[in-house]
Design a protein around this motif. Structure first.
Motif, PDB file in Angstrom:
ATOM      1  N   ARG A 120       0.832  -1.212   0.000  1.00 28.42           N
ATOM      2  CA  ARG A 120       0.000   0.000   0.000  1.00 28.42           C
ATOM      3  C   ARG A 120       0.861   1.253   0.000  1.00 28.42           C
ATOM      4  O   ARG A 120       0.531   2.249  -0.658  1.00 28.42           O
ATOM      5  N   MET A 121       1.987   1.214   0.724  1.00 26.37           N
ATOM      6  CA  MET A 121       2.882   2.373   0.733  1.00 26.37           C
ATOM      7  C   MET A 121       3.535   2.566  -0.636  1.00 26.37           C
ATOM      8  O   MET A 121       3.678   3.691  -1.111  1.00 26.37           O
ATOM      9  N   VAL A 122       3.946   1.468  -1.255  1.00 23.89           N
ATOM     10  CA  VAL A 122       4.529   1.556  -2.599  1.00 23.89           C
ATOM     11  C   VAL A 122       3.512   2.137  -3.571  1.00 23.89           C
ATOM     12  O   VAL A 122       3.818   3.038  -4.370  1.00 23.89           O
ATOM     13  N   SER A 123       2.276   1.648  -3.509  1.00 20.09           N
ATOM     14  CA  SER A 123       1.225   2.143  -4.385  1.00 20.09           C
ATOM     15  C   SER A 123       0.965   3.629  -4.165  1.00 20.09           C
ATOM     16  O   SER A 123       0.825   4.400  -5.127  1.00 20.09           O
ATOM     17  N   ALA A 124       0.916   4.040  -2.898  1.00 21.24           N
ATOM     18  CA  ALA A 124       0.672   5.454  -2.585  1.00 21.24           C
ATOM     19  C   ALA A 124       1.800   6.328  -3.110  1.00 21.24           C
ATOM     20  O   ALA A 124       1.563   7.439  -3.616  1.00 21.24           O
ATOM     21  N   ALA A 125       3.041   5.841  -3.000  1.00 18.17           N
ATOM     22  CA  ALA A 125       4.192   6.612  -3.484  1.00 18.17           C
ATOM     23  C   ALA A 125       4.161   6.728  -5.007  1.00 18.17           C
ATOM     24  O   ALA A 125       4.334   7.817  -5.567  1.00 18.17           O
ATOM     25  N   ILE A 126       3.928   5.600  -5.691  1.00 16.68           N
ATOM     26  CA  ILE A 126       3.961   5.590  -7.154  1.00 16.68           C
ATOM     27  C   ILE A 126       2.830   6.412  -7.746  1.00 16.68           C
ATOM     28  O   ILE A 126       3.007   7.106  -8.757  1.00 16.68           O
ATOM     29  N   LEU A 148       0.928  10.461  -1.855  1.00 17.33           N
ATOM     30  CA  LEU A 148       1.669  11.026  -0.727  1.00 17.33           C
ATOM     31  C   LEU A 148       2.105  12.464  -0.985  1.00 17.33           C
ATOM     32  O   LEU A 148       2.753  13.066  -0.138  1.00 17.33           O
ATOM     33  N   ASP A 149       1.750  12.996  -2.149  1.00 13.30           N
ATOM     34  CA  ASP A 149       2.027  14.409  -2.412  1.00 13.30           C
ATOM     35  C   ASP A 149       1.058  15.318  -1.658  1.00 13.30           C
ATOM     36  O   ASP A 149       1.282  16.525  -1.563  1.00 13.30           O
ATOM     37  N   PHE A 150      -0.008  14.736  -1.113  1.00 10.43           N
ATOM     38  CA  PHE A 150      -1.087  15.547  -0.541  1.00 10.43           C
ATOM     39  C   PHE A 150      -1.316  15.256   0.939  1.00 10.43           C
ATOM     40  O   PHE A 150      -2.417  15.451   1.456  1.00 10.43           O
ATOM     41  N   VAL A 151      -0.289  14.773   1.628  1.00 14.22           N
ATOM     42  CA  VAL A 151      -0.402  14.526   3.072  1.00 14.22           C
ATOM     43  C   VAL A 151       0.653  15.339   3.802  1.00 14.22           C
ATOM     44  O   VAL A 151       1.608  15.846   3.199  1.00 14.22           O
ATOM     45  N   ASP A 152       0.467  15.483   5.128  1.00 18.13           N
ATOM     46  CA  ASP A 152       1.446  16.184   5.952  1.00 18.13           C
ATOM     47  C   ASP A 152       2.600  15.255   6.298  1.00 18.13           C
ATOM     48  O   ASP A 152       2.462  14.023   6.319  1.00 18.13           O
ATOM     49  N   PRO A 201      13.443  12.409  14.300  1.00 17.87           N
ATOM     50  CA  PRO A 201      14.397  13.143  15.141  1.00 17.87           C
ATOM     51  C   PRO A 201      15.834  12.656  15.054  1.00 17.87           C
ATOM     52  O   PRO A 201      16.747  13.355  15.498  1.00 17.87           O
ATOM     53  N   ILE A 202      16.070  11.494  14.508  1.00 18.23           N
ATOM     54  CA  ILE A 202      17.430  10.959  14.426  1.00 18.23           C
ATOM     55  C   ILE A 202      17.896  10.865  12.971  1.00 18.23           C
ATOM     56  O   ILE A 202      19.006  11.292  12.635  1.00 18.23           O
ATOM     57  N   PHE A 203      17.042  10.343  12.099  1.00 16.57           N
ATOM     58  CA  PHE A 203      17.472  10.100  10.716  1.00 16.57           C
ATOM     59  C   PHE A 203      17.184  11.266   9.775  1.00 16.57           C
ATOM     60  O   PHE A 203      17.510  11.200   8.585  1.00 16.57           O
ATOM     61  N   ASN A 204      16.574  12.335  10.287  1.00 11.06           N
ATOM     62  CA  ASN A 204      16.409  13.556   9.485  1.00 11.06           C
ATOM     63  C   ASN A 204      15.581  13.291   8.228  1.00 11.06           C
ATOM     64  O   ASN A 204      15.821  13.862   7.180  1.00 11.06           O
ATOM     65  N   LEU A 205      14.608  12.385   8.351  1.00 18.18           N
ATOM     66  CA  LEU A 205      13.801  11.981   7.212  1.00 18.18           C
ATOM     67  C   LEU A 205      12.388  12.553   7.309  1.00 18.18           C
ATOM     68  O   LEU A 205      11.815  12.635   8.404  1.00 18.18           O
ATOM     69  N   GLU A 206      11.819  12.907   6.155  1.00 15.80           N
ATOM     70  CA  GLU A 206      10.431  13.353   6.103  1.00 15.80           C
ATOM     71  C   GLU A 206       9.517  12.129   6.062  1.00 15.80           C
ATOM     72  O   GLU A 206       9.549  11.349   5.102  1.00 15.80           O
ATOM     73  N   VAL A 207       8.692  11.987   7.110  1.00 12.80           N
ATOM     74  CA  VAL A 207       7.840  10.811   7.257  1.00 12.80           C
ATOM     75  C   VAL A 207       6.378  11.238   7.135  1.00 12.80           C
ATOM     76  O   VAL A 207       5.942  12.147   7.851  1.00 12.80           O
ATOM     77  N   PRO A 208       5.602  10.611   6.247  1.00 15.80           N
ATOM     78  CA  PRO A 208       4.188  10.990   6.115  1.00 15.80           C
ATOM     79  C   PRO A 208       3.419  10.656   7.393  1.00 15.80           C
ATOM     80  O   PRO A 208       3.676   9.640   8.045  1.00 15.80           O
ATOM     81  N   THR A 209       2.474  11.504   7.732  1.00 17.24           N
ATOM     82  CA  THR A 209       1.655  11.260   8.928  1.00 17.24           C
ATOM     83  C   THR A 209       0.479  10.356   8.619  1.00 17.24           C
ATOM     84  O   THR A 209      -0.136   9.803   9.533  1.00 17.24           O
ATOM     85  N   LYS A 210       0.158  10.200   7.335  1.00 16.59           N
ATOM     86  CA  LYS A 210      -0.936   9.332   6.940  1.00 16.59           C
ATOM     87  C   LYS A 210      -0.594   8.635   5.629  1.00 16.59           C
ATOM     88  O   LYS A 210       0.097   9.201   4.780  1.00 16.59           O
ATOM     89  N   CYS A 211      -1.094   7.414   5.497  1.00 17.89           N
ATOM     90  CA  CYS A 211      -0.991   6.667   4.240  1.00 17.89           C
ATOM     91  C   CYS A 211      -2.178   5.724   4.202  1.00 17.89           C
ATOM     92  O   CYS A 211      -2.344   4.892   5.106  1.00 17.89           O
ATOM     93  N   SER A 212      -3.003   5.851   3.196  1.00 26.55           N
ATOM     94  CA  SER A 212      -4.232   5.069   3.117  1.00 26.55           C
ATOM     95  C   SER A 212      -3.963   3.574   3.245  1.00 26.55           C
ATOM     96  O   SER A 212      -3.097   3.020   2.568  1.00 26.55           O
ATOM     97  N   GLY A 213      -4.717   2.933   4.131  1.00 23.36           N
ATOM     98  CA  GLY A 213      -4.584   1.494   4.331  1.00 23.36           C
ATOM     99  C   GLY A 213      -3.491   1.081   5.278  1.00 23.36           C
ATOM    100  O   GLY A 213      -3.269  -0.111   5.493  1.00 23.36           O
ATOM    101  N   VAL A 214      -2.787   2.068   5.862  1.00 21.02           N
ATOM    102  CA  VAL A 214      -1.688   1.775   6.791  1.00 21.02           C
ATOM    103  C   VAL A 214      -1.976   2.484   8.117  1.00 21.02           C
ATOM    104  O   VAL A 214      -2.298   3.682   8.116  1.00 21.02           O
TER     105      VAL A 214
END
Length: 530
Positions: A442-448, A452-456, A461-474
Motif C-alpha cells: 500500500r505504501m509503494v502504491s501510494a508513493a507511485i 503522498l504528495d497531498f499529506v502532511d 528526530p534521528i534520521f532527518n527523514l520526512e515521514v508521512p503522517t498518513k498513508c491510506s490502508g496503513v
C-alpha cells in the motif's frame, strides 16, 4: 585497436563451430553432451560445481595507462597488461581444442545506446543462458565495430596463481582497452551477465547516462517506477506487480530519452519459489529456461525449490517475454517515482520516507540493508551492510559519478524518491516483527500514484527523514517507528547506533558536497561506532 579475438581463436581451429544456434537446438545439444537434465517443467537444470555464485575476489580490471587515474581502484582489483596477455593466450589455446558456441547480440534495449556483445562459450547450456539474458539484435554484431565487446567463457580453463597473477584457479578479467572479457575456472553463468553490466557502468556514464542496478515497471498511465535494493529487500516481489508492466528486473540505463533495460531476460533467485507467491516467475520456468543449482529428484526430475542443499543462490534464467505482462524491448519514459528498498533488521528506520535530492544522493551512495542473524556463519546479531549505489561490485567508476547523475536527472525530470523499509518494527530482529507485506504494498502504491504528495509530513528526530503522517490502508501509529517500540530508550540507543554506522560508512567518500553530508542522520545524535 581492439584485439581480433574471434580471429585469434579460429586461427588453425579444426573443431566444430556453432554460431547463433536457436535455443531448441542448443537444448538438444546440451542434453546430448551431458551438460544438464530436463526437469518436469521443461527447463534445463545444470549444476555449476564449486562456484555457485559470483567470485568477487577473482574479478580483475586490466590496469592500462588510460584508466590509471579514472577507475575506482579501492573497489576494483588490478591486473597487469602482462598478466592479461598470458591469460588471454592460455584461454585462446584452450578454446582451440573445444567445440565452440557463439552468440552475437547486444546489451541495451535502446538501440541508440546498445553495444554489440559476442560470447564464445565452451558449453551449450551457457550459450542458452546468454541468448536468453542479452538482447537478440538480429545477429548484427560487427567484428569491426569499435564498441563491440567479446567474452571468452572457458570454465574448464584454470589459472595458476603463481604464474598468472590471480588469487585462485578462477578468473574474470575485463580489458576495456582491448574490449574483451576472459572468464575461466568458474562455471557460474552470472559472471557473464555481470561482466557486461560492469562494462556498461563504465561506458554509459560518459554519455550522460545513469546506469542502475534496479528493477523497473510501468503503469497503465505510462508512469514508470524504479526499485533499488540489495538481496532480501523485496525488489523482485514488489516490482512484479500484476497491475503493472515489467520493463526489466535488474539492470537499466537512464538517458535523455527515458529508461531502458540493459538486458533481454531475467535471472531470478528462486530459493523458496512458490506458485502462490510468485506465479509469474514460476510459470516462466519452462522449456528454454535454465535452472542453476536447484535440487532435483534424479528419478522423477521434480525440482525442490525449498532445498538449499547445493546453495541458497539457486537461479532461473529466462527471456523477459516469458513474463506475460512484460515490455519487450524494455523501454520506458522518465521515471516519476524511485523507491529505495531496505530491510532494516535494527527496527529503527521508518517504513516510508520522502527524500530530497540531497538525501537521494546520500541514501543512494549508502546502499543500506542489514544481514540477519543465522544467514551467514558467525552472524549472531543484525549487521549493517552498505553497498554504494546498491551495486558496488559492478562499479568501475567512483560512486559520486553515478550519484551526481542521479541528482541531475531526478531534478530535471521532477522524480519523487522514497526510502521504504521492508524490515522490522517494534524491536530488532528477534524481538520485533517484520513490516506487513500488505502495508508495504500500500505504501509503494501510494508513493507511485502520487497520493503522498497531498499529506502532511513530520521529521524523524534521528534520521532527518520526512515521514508521512498518513498513508491510506496503513495504521498511522506505525509510520513513526519509535511509536512501535515498548521501550523508548532502547529505540533511541538502537537508532543512534545505526545512525553512527551510516556516518562511519559515508566518511569513506571524499570530496562530498556539504549539503549531501548534512542530509544524512543528524550528526549530534549519532553514537560513536568503533
Amino acid at each position: 585497436m581492439a584485439l581480433d579475438v574471434l580471429g585469434d581463436v579460429l586461427q588453425g581451429y579444426s573443431r566444430q563451430l556453432y554460431r547463433n544456434i536457436p535455443v531448441p537446438k542448443l537444448v538438444e545439444m546440451a542434453l546430448a553432451r551431458g551438460e544438464g537434465t530436463l526437469t518436469t517443467s521443461g527447463a534445463l537444470r545444470v549444476v555449476t560445481g564449486k562456484y555457485t555464485g559470483r567470485s568477487p575476489d577473482d574479478k580483475f580490471i586490466v590496469e592500462t595507462p588510460d584508466l590509471a587515474d579514472e577507475l575506482w581502484w579501492q573497489n576494483n582489483k588490478k591486473i597487469s597488461v602482462k598478466a592479461f596477455e598470458g591469460l588471454y593466450q592460455k584461454v585462446v589455446d584452450y578454446l582451440k581444442s573445444k567445440d565452440l558456441f557463439i552468440f552475437e547480440g547486444s546489451a541495451g534495449a535502446d538501440s541508440a545506446y546498445a553495444i554489440p556483445v559476442r560470447v564464445v562459450n565452451e558449453f551449450a547450456w551457457q550459450n542458452i543462458f546468454v541468448r536468453q539474458l542479452f538482447v537478440r539484435s538480429g545477429e548484427k554484431y560487427g567484428s569491426t565495430d569499435p564498441l563491440g565487446f567479446t567474452i571468452l567463457a572457458a570454465p574448464g580453463c584454470t589459472a595458476d596463481p603463481a604464474i598468472d597473477g590471480t588469487y585462485s584457479e578462477a578468473f574474470v578479467v575485463i580489458n576495456f582497452s582491448q574490449r574483451v572479457v576472459l572468464i575461466g575456472g568458474t562455471h557460474y553463468a552470472g559472471e557473464m551477465k555481470k561482466s557486461i553490466f560492469s562494462i556498461m557502468n563504465y561506458l554509459l556514464p560518459k554519455q550522460n547516462i545513469l546506469t542502475m542496478h534496479c528493477s523497473a515497471n510501468r503503469g497503465a498511465d505510462n508512469k514508470v517506477a524504479l526499485f533499488f535494493g540489495l538481496s532480501g529487500t523485496g525488489k523482485t516481489s514488489l516490482s512484479a506487480d500484476p497491475d503493472r508492466l515489467l520493463i526489466g528486473d535488474d539492470e537499466h540505463g537512464w538517458s535523455d530519452n527515458g529508461i531502458f533495460n540493459i538486458e533481454g531476460g531475467c535471472y531470478a533467485k528462486c530459493i523458496h519459489l512458490s506458485h502462490e507467491n510468485e506465479p509469474q516467475i514460476w510459470e516462466a520456468i519452462k522449456f528454454g529456461s535454465v535452472l542453476e543449482n536447484v535440487s532435483m529428484d534424479e528419478a522423477t526430475r521434480e525440482v525442490d525449490y525449498d532445498s538449499a542443499q547445493i546453495t541458497e543462490n539457486t537461479r532461473a534464467a529466462y527471456p523477459i517475454d516469458y513474463i506475460p505482462n512484460s515490455i519487450y524491448p524494455g523501454i520506458g519514459g522518465h521515471p516519476s517515482t524511485i523507491v529505495f528498498l531496505t530491510a532494516d533488521a535494527f527496527g529503527v528506520l521508518p517504513p516510508i520516507a520522502r527524500l530530497s535530492p540531497e538525501q537521494a544522493m546520500y541514501y543512494f551512495m549508502s546502499g543500506y540493508t542489514s544481514k540477519l542473524a543465522g544467514t551467514e556463519l558467525g552472524i549472531t546479531e543484525p549487521q549493517a551492510t552498505f553497498s554504494a549505489c546498491f551495486g558496488a561490485p559492478f562499479l568501475p567508476l567512483p560512486p559520486l559519478v553515478y550519484a551526481n547523475l542521479l541528482r541531475e536527472k531526478i531534478s530535471q525530470y521532477h522524480t519523487r524518491v522514497f526510502l521504504i523499509n521492508t524490515g522490522w518494527q517494534g524491536g530488532t530482529y528477534g524481538v520485533g516483527k517484520r513490516i506487513s507485506i500488505q502495508h508495504t504494498r500500500r505504501m509503494v502504491s501510494a508513493a507511485i500514484n502520487g497520493y503522498l504528495d497531498f499529506v502532511d509530513y513530520g521529521t524523524h528526530p534521528i534520521f532527518n527523514l520526512e515521514v508521512p503522517t498518513k498513508c491510506s490502508g496503513v495504521p498511522d501509529a506505525i509510520l513513526m517507528p519509535q511509536n512501535t517500540w515498548n521501550d523508548p530508550k532502547a529505540y533511541q540507543l538502537s537508532a543512534e547506533h545505526l545512525a553512527g554506522m551510516f556516518h562511519k560508512n559515508f566518511a569513506k567518500f571524499s570530496d562530498m558536497p556539504l549539503e549531501v553530508i548534512q542530509s544524512g542522520p543528524f550528526q549530534h545524535v549519532a553514537a560513536q561506532v568503533g
